[in-house]
Design a protein around this motif. Structure first.
Motif: not given
Ligand SMILES: Cc1ncc(C[n+]2csc(CCOP(=O)(O)OP(=O)(O)O)c2C)c(N)n1
Length: 259
Positions: A135-137, A60, A109, A62, A133, A131, A33, A104
């Motif tokens: 990442g953040m969760t 996420g 979503i 970022a 997966i 990436n 990032h 993610g």
């Molecule tokens: C509608 C909704 N579903 C689930 C979440 C929980 N959530 C927050 S960050 C995240 C993961 C994001 O992953 P990604 O988009 O791949 O980004 P990364 O953190 O890997 O950069 C999730 C599931 C949320 N905030 N809102």
């Protein structure tokens, strides 16, 4: 040259982009990032678009991009960044409007929002950090998780019978009439960083020229989520991610027109 000479301002050949502020980044060591943030800031700086840029930040890792790059930002609900970007660009066509999203967010979503915004040919750029997966969760499986890859929610590895195949969003985007430029890049070497920068610049130019939608995927590392050192993560990405997500331009309408 002595080290003291190197740090003299008159000998400086490279510096942090002006738009990237001095806030300490929260990213893990080896995360892609930060490098992509730097490129985004550099391109906006060089294109003289500081006062015109509006970024849409994701949910996420970022999400805090707005703490690091000093332009206007709008935070979107998970997956909704392309819809929000479409609205802002339509209301404010003179602005550079882009989203910055993880896999993610974008490929799970927000699949519908992403595909429809690209298919409508909205004059925006989507920067897609893949990436493989969430990442953040805590490193759960994403649609982009590779076959056999272990994550927090598929500890024995992704299986096709249970989870289906890894989703190639960028290949889908390239098929859509509304997309002008669709590319897949990475930032694991200096050469790759330079190419990724050129890709972001081309996408931003298209967005400003009304050429259509642009998707820049960056195949990225998540060393913490993958439970690897930064060096191992880079190597793993090259060996495992690139064969499934090959780098390069998938579509460039400007070149098709010049044929
Ligand atoms: C509608 C909704 N579903 C689930 C979440 C929980 N959530 C927050 S960050 C995240 C993961 C994001 O992953 P990604 O988009 O791949 O980004 P990364 O953190 O890997 O950069 C999730 C599931 C949320 N905030 N809102």
């Amino acid at each position: 040259m002595d080290i003291i000479d190197i740090i003299k301002p008159e000998n400086l050949v490279y510096k942090k982009p002006d738009l990237l502020n001095d806030n300490d980044m929260h990213y893990c060591p080896g995360c892609s990032h930060g490098v992509v943030h730097k490129l985004v800031a550099e391109v906006i700086d060089e294109m003289g678009l500081t006062d015109k840029a509006v970024g849409i930040s994701p949910v996420g890792c970022a999400v805090f991009i707005y703490n690091y790059i000093d332009i206007d930002w709008q935070e979107a609900a998970h997956g909704r960044a392309p819809a929000l970007a479409s609205a802002i660009k339509r209301l404010w066509p003179s602005r550079l409007v882009f989203t910055y999203q993880g896999d993610g967010d974008l490929a799970c979503i927000g699949t519908a929002e992403t595909i429809h915004a690209l298919n409508r040919g909205e004059n925006i750029t989507i920067i897609f950090i893949n990436n493989a997966i969430y990442g953040m969760t805590g490193g759960q499986m994403a649609p982009t998780t590779l076959m056999g890859m272990a994550t927090a929610t598929c500890p024995t590895g992704r299986q096709v019978e249970l989870h289906g195949y890894p989703l190639k969003m960028t290949e889908i985007a390239a098929q859509l009439e509304g997309t002008a430029y669709v590319t897949r890049q990475s930032v694991h070497t200096v050469g790759a960083i330079r190419k990724a920068k050129r890709a972001i610049k081309k996408a931003f130019e298209n967005s400003m020229n009304g050429a259509g939608s642009n998707l820049v995927e960056i195949v990225s590392t998540c060393s913490a989520g993958w439970k690897m050192t930064p060096v191992e993560a880079n190597k793993w990405m090259v060996e495992n991610m690139f064969p499934y997500y090959p780098l390069g331009d998938l579509k460039d309408k400007s070149k098709e027109l010049n044929k």
